[in-house]
Structure formats: C-alpha cells, structure tokens
Scaffold this motif. Sequence first.
Motif, mmCIF file in Angstrom:
data_model
loop_
_atom_site.group_PDB
_atom_site.id
_atom_site.type_symbol
_atom_site.label_atom_id
_atom_site.label_comp_id
_atom_site.label_asym_id
_atom_site.label_seq_id
_atom_site.Cartn_x
_atom_site.Cartn_y
_atom_site.Cartn_z
ATOM 1 N N LEU A 197 -47.081 12.060 26.395
ATOM 2 C CA LEU A 197 -47.754 10.835 25.983
ATOM 3 C C LEU A 197 -48.436 10.178 27.179
ATOM 4 O O LEU A 197 -49.529 9.616 27.049
ATOM 5 N N GLU A 198 -47.801 10.253 28.339
ATOM 6 C CA GLU A 198 -48.424 9.705 29.554
ATOM 7 C C GLU A 198 -49.761 10.377 29.845
ATOM 8 O O GLU A 198 -50.684 9.764 30.392
ATOM 9 N N GLY A 199 -49.870 11.651 29.483
ATOM 10 C CA GLY A 199 -51.123 12.363 29.692
ATOM 11 C C GLY A 199 -52.290 11.733 28.950
ATOM 12 O O GLY A 199 -53.452 11.894 29.345
ATOM 13 N N GLN A 200 -51.981 10.979 27.882
ATOM 14 C CA GLN A 200 -53.031 10.317 27.108
ATOM 15 C C GLN A 200 -53.639 9.145 27.881
ATOM 16 O O GLN A 200 -54.687 8.631 27.496
ATOM 17 N N LEU A 201 -52.985 8.714 28.956
ATOM 18 C CA LEU A 201 -53.518 7.610 29.757
ATOM 19 C C LEU A 201 -54.764 8.016 30.540
ATOM 20 O O LEU A 201 -55.473 7.163 31.063
ATOM 21 N N LYS A 202 -55.019 9.315 30.619
ATOM 22 C CA LYS A 202 -56.206 9.781 31.332
ATOM 23 C C LYS A 202 -57.483 9.447 30.573
ATOM 24 O O LYS A 202 -58.569 9.402 31.142
ATOM 25 N N SER A 203 -57.345 9.241 29.268
ATOM 26 C CA SER A 203 -58.504 8.888 28.446
ATOM 27 C C SER A 203 -58.646 7.379 28.402
ATOM 28 O O SER A 203 -57.659 6.655 28.215
ATOM 29 N N PRO A 204 -59.866 6.860 28.583
ATOM 30 C CA PRO A 204 -60.038 5.398 28.575
ATOM 31 C C PRO A 204 -59.764 4.765 27.213
ATOM 32 O O PRO A 204 -59.458 3.592 27.118
ATOM 33 N N ARG A 205 -59.885 5.567 26.164
ATOM 34 C CA ARG A 205 -59.688 5.011 24.820
ATOM 35 C C ARG A 205 -58.215 4.679 24.586
ATOM 36 O O ARG A 205 -57.333 5.510 24.787
ATOM 37 N N ASP A 206 -57.953 3.477 24.166
ATOM 38 C CA ASP A 206 -56.597 3.008 23.842
ATOM 39 C C ASP A 206 -55.648 3.050 25.039
ATOM 40 O O ASP A 206 -54.431 3.010 24.879
ATOM 41 N N LYS A 207 -56.184 3.130 26.260
ATOM 42 C CA LYS A 207 -55.330 3.308 27.438
ATOM 43 C C LYS A 207 -54.299 2.186 27.572
ATOM 44 O O LYS A 207 -53.104 2.447 27.747
ATOM 45 N N THR A 208 -54.775 0.949 27.492
ATOM 46 C CA THR A 208 -53.859 -0.188 27.673
ATOM 47 C C THR A 208 -52.802 -0.223 26.578
ATOM 48 O O THR A 208 -51.620 -0.471 26.843
ATOM 49 N N PHE A 209 -53.214 0.057 25.352
ATOM 50 C CA PHE A 209 -52.270 0.022 24.237
ATOM 51 C C PHE A 209 -51.215 1.110 24.394
ATOM 52 O O PHE A 209 -50.022 0.872 24.179
ATOM 53 N N VAL A 210 -51.640 2.307 24.780
ATOM 54 C CA VAL A 210 -50.689 3.404 24.997
ATOM 55 C C VAL A 210 -49.724 3.041 26.119
ATOM 56 O O VAL A 210 -48.518 3.322 26.031
ATOM 57 N N PHE A 211 -50.235 2.398 27.160
ATOM 58 C CA PHE A 211 -49.380 2.013 28.284
ATOM 59 C C PHE A 211 -48.288 1.050 27.847
ATOM 60 O O PHE A 211 -47.121 1.197 28.235
ATOM 61 N N HIS A 222 -40.321 1.508 36.063
ATOM 62 C CA HIS A 222 -40.913 0.922 37.272
ATOM 63 C C HIS A 222 -41.959 1.867 37.884
ATOM 64 O O HIS A 222 -42.982 1.414 38.384
ATOM 65 N N ARG A 223 -41.671 3.178 37.855
ATOM 66 C CA ARG A 223 -42.659 4.129 38.371
ATOM 67 C C ARG A 223 -43.978 4.001 37.632
ATOM 68 O O ARG A 223 -45.059 3.906 38.235
ATOM 69 N N LEU A 224 -43.894 3.978 36.306
ATOM 70 C CA LEU A 224 -45.099 3.883 35.481
ATOM 71 C C LEU A 224 -45.833 2.575 35.744
ATOM 72 O O LEU A 224 -47.069 2.542 35.862
ATOM 73 N N TRP A 225 -45.092 1.485 35.832
ATOM 74 C CA TRP A 225 -45.684 0.169 36.079
ATOM 75 C C TRP A 225 -46.428 0.144 37.419
ATOM 76 O O TRP A 225 -47.574 -0.289 37.487
ATOM 77 N N ASN A 226 -45.781 0.632 38.465
ATOM 78 C CA ASN A 226 -46.391 0.595 39.794
ATOM 79 C C ASN A 226 -47.620 1.499 39.893
ATOM 80 O O ASN A 226 -48.606 1.152 40.543
ATOM 81 N N GLU A 227 -47.576 2.650 39.234
ATOM 82 C CA GLU A 227 -48.720 3.561 39.254
ATOM 83 C C GLU A 227 -49.897 2.989 38.472
ATOM 84 O O GLU A 227 -51.046 3.068 38.922
ATOM 85 N N PHE A 228 -49.612 2.416 37.323
ATOM 86 C CA PHE A 228 -50.683 1.947 36.443
ATOM 87 C C PHE A 228 -51.427 0.759 37.042
ATOM 88 O O PHE A 228 -52.658 0.691 36.991
ATOM 89 N N LYS A 229 -50.687 -0.176 37.622
ATOM 90 C CA LYS A 229 -51.348 -1.395 38.091
ATOM 91 C C LYS A 229 -52.170 -1.173 39.357
ATOM 92 O O LYS A 229 -52.971 -2.028 39.744
ATOM 93 N N LEU A 230 -51.991 -0.004 40.021
ATOM 94 C CA LEU A 230 -52.797 0.298 41.197
ATOM 95 C C LEU A 230 -54.258 0.543 40.838
ATOM 96 O O LEU A 230 -55.160 0.247 41.629
#
Length: 473
Positions: A268-282, A299-307
């Motif tokens: 599911l994290e792999g879907q974050l590579k697509s801009p569509r629905d990225k924030t919602f998936v996160f 915490h890993r996901l949070w720190n990576e995403f907000k960068l």
Amino acid sequence: MRFFTISTSPNSSAASLIHRIQRQLFSSKIGSNSKSLYRKISQLGDPNVSVTPVLDGWVNGGNYVDKQELQRIVEELRFYKRFKHALEVSLWMTNERRFPMSFYDAAVRLKLIFKVFGLERAEDYFNKIPENKKSFSVYLALLNCYMLVKSVDKAESIMQKARDLGYASKPIWYNLMMNLHYRVGDMKKIHDLLTEMEVKGIPHDQFTQSICLSVCAWASDSIGMDKIVATMESDKLAIPHWKTYVTAIQGYLRMGLNDRALPMLTKLEGQLKSPRDKTFVFTILLDLYADIGNKDELHRLWNEFKLTNKIGNKVYLSMIRALVKFNDVEGAERIFKEWELSGLEIDFRVPNILIDSYCTDGLLKKAEDLIAKGISEGGSPLMTTWILLAGGYLRKNQVPKSVEALKKAVSVCTPKFKNQLTTCLDFLETRAYVEKEEEFTKLIKMEGISLTAIFDKLSNFINNGQLRSVPPC
C-alpha cells in the motif's frame, strides 16, 4: 421545478453549439471562465441560497459558458456534497432549452434528486423519463439509490430489468447488488451473483475483489482472502487499487492476522509514489499502522513523508489520532505543537483529538485550556468540541457544566442535530434521564450523533447507574 426537459428541435446555432460541446466534452481542463464561475458559486456556502441568480447574472453579463464546463461544476459540487446547488446547476443547464439533456445528465440528476429530496422523488423523476431516454446509466443510477436505502426487492427488480435489456454485462451492476446484500447480511445471494458472473464470463474488477475480501473477512475465511489477494496480484496488466489493499489489510487485522497484513501495508505504501490520492492514502496508512500496533513504522512513515510533502490539517489530525491509539498522549502533544507552529488555518478537528483524550482521562482543565487557546487564536469550536467537553464533565458527575457545554453545542450545531441535542438537554436539565432511562438511552444512540464521545459515555453512565445520584442542576 422541471426535473426533465428535452430539446427536440434545436435551431442551427444550437446544433453548432452541440457539436462544439461534443468535441470538448470531458476534456482534461476547465476553462478559466468556468473557474471564475465556480468560484462565484462556491462562495455561496448556504445551501438555502440559490445559485440561479449567479448563473443568470454570469450569462447576462456577457460571459460564455458551455455544457462541458457546467457538467464539471456539477461534479465539483457533488464532490463537496453540495447536492442542492449541484441540482440547481443541472436544472439551469438544460431548462429553457439552454442545452440538450444527455443520458449522463439524466443519471446525474436522478442521483441529485435522491440526495436532496429522497427516494420517492427520485422514483417519480425516473418514471417521468421517456423510455427511449432510460439508458444504461439511468437504470444504474436508480439501482445505486436502492442500494443506499437497502431496498432489496426494488433493487432486484431493477437488476432483472437491466438483464432483460442487456445492460447487466458489466461488473458494476453485480458490485452494487453484492454491496447491497453485504449491507443486509445476505451472503448466499452474494455467492449466487458471483456464480452468475462466472457463468456469463463477466470479469471481476477492483470493487468485486473488495466485496469478496469483505465477505471473507466477515466469515473469518483467511484462506479465501489469501486466494483473492493472490489472484489480484497475479494480474500483470492491472495494479491493485489502493482501496482493495485497504480492504484486505482491514480483513486480516479483523482476524488477528497481523503477519499477513504487514506485507500488504508495504505494498500500500507503494501507492504513495502516485500523486493521485497520495495524501488520503497516507492518512489511511497512519491509521492502519496504529491499528496494527507498530509505532516504529508509524514514525518512520511520518518522518519520510513530511520531508517531501506538504502536511495539511487532515494529515496532522490523522497522526495525532494514531498516537492517541497508542495512548501516547505526550507524542500526540508534540505533533500538536508542530501543527500550532505550522501556520495552518485553525481547524478544531485537530485539537478535538486531544480534547477527547483529556476528557476521557479526566483532565478537564487541560481540555478547557486547549479550547480557550484555540478561541483566543481565532478558532471556532465545533459542535463536537462542546459535546466532548460535556462528556468529560459527566465523567466527573458535573451535570450543570455538562448542560452549559451542551447549550454551546446546540448554538453551533446544524439543523440535523438540533432536535436531538435539545431533547438531550431537556433530559439532563429535568433529570428525566433517571425516570425515562430507556427513552433517553435510545435518544443518545440515534444514528448521526452516535459518533461523538458523549453519547457512548452517557449510555455507559446510565447503564451503570452512575448518574442516579447526581444532584439537580
């Protein structure tokens, strides 16, 4: 109000306009004029304020608008659940022979009538549509309405009509029917529909897969879920939709199979590579990592995403809520401090998570201070803010303060909740919750307000007899 108008004899200029509309229909961008028109309409936040004068004024002012742009505006309004305004634009678009109505327009209008006026008016509209205009999409729209109200007999009748007309050759018809039967708990009929699809050679799409996964989770059929997951991942031509992954993850978690859910979370994290629905998936990922109990990955996901991504109110809200699930209130407070320093618009849905936690733990002073600070910085507490505080007061048997908080909730609530909250106030102020316990318990569990913490807390207090010794307000 005319719900159905068909232009039968367009003049030559209208024919030219139709041709131009058909060329442009559903193109990728809305024209700049339409954006300006949409901005004017979007500013009318009150659904009781008509958008018709805005539309008339736009045209009378010499501005041009075509049907494609109006359809886009209708879709935008639908997306934001402004159904009454969307219906007005739809009516304005085709009435007075401005533009001819298509099958698509009729289907959209039927859905909007259902949202604004209910099923009976939607059925009346459907019956007035000429038979030669009742297309695939119109029947499908009515079936969707029946699914939403759980009307099994009427839905099955429309489904049979669709079969007879040769419409029911796509997965969507079966998905709607299976969704309906899942909602009413009839798993046998879901099996029958899947068998029918197999016999007719109708392929499964992502929604079919999601329904099948939900049925397997309901039946605690982990082997069945494994087979569906393997099938959807073996399709080299179609990447599974993120919603299907979420359904699978939730199903495994429901059965306590965290080890099977974890690999799906990675996918599911792999879907974050697509801009569509990225924030919602996160935000969904944050909730799921909290549900699975993996704070390190959270915490890993949070720190990576907000960068590399902009963090908005909804994302902060999800992270704070996820940490509260771990009972990590200090961690939630740190993220809340980040939100305060972010410069984002004050949205009380964010502090509401901490307010609920404070009230649950009896830290009423912290809850009161947080509300006061939000107000001092220009924020406006929501109905749920005051309801959460009222629930906190009741945990401490402070009924008079709970009444005052509920009065503030009533002052900012929508008409949908006003009667329920007012009646709840009457019970508390007269202490009728003691004499009419059954009626009061039924009231506070009414659909639409049961999502807020106070009503569960009130119910528990009543059932445990904790409110019986409270002195009068």
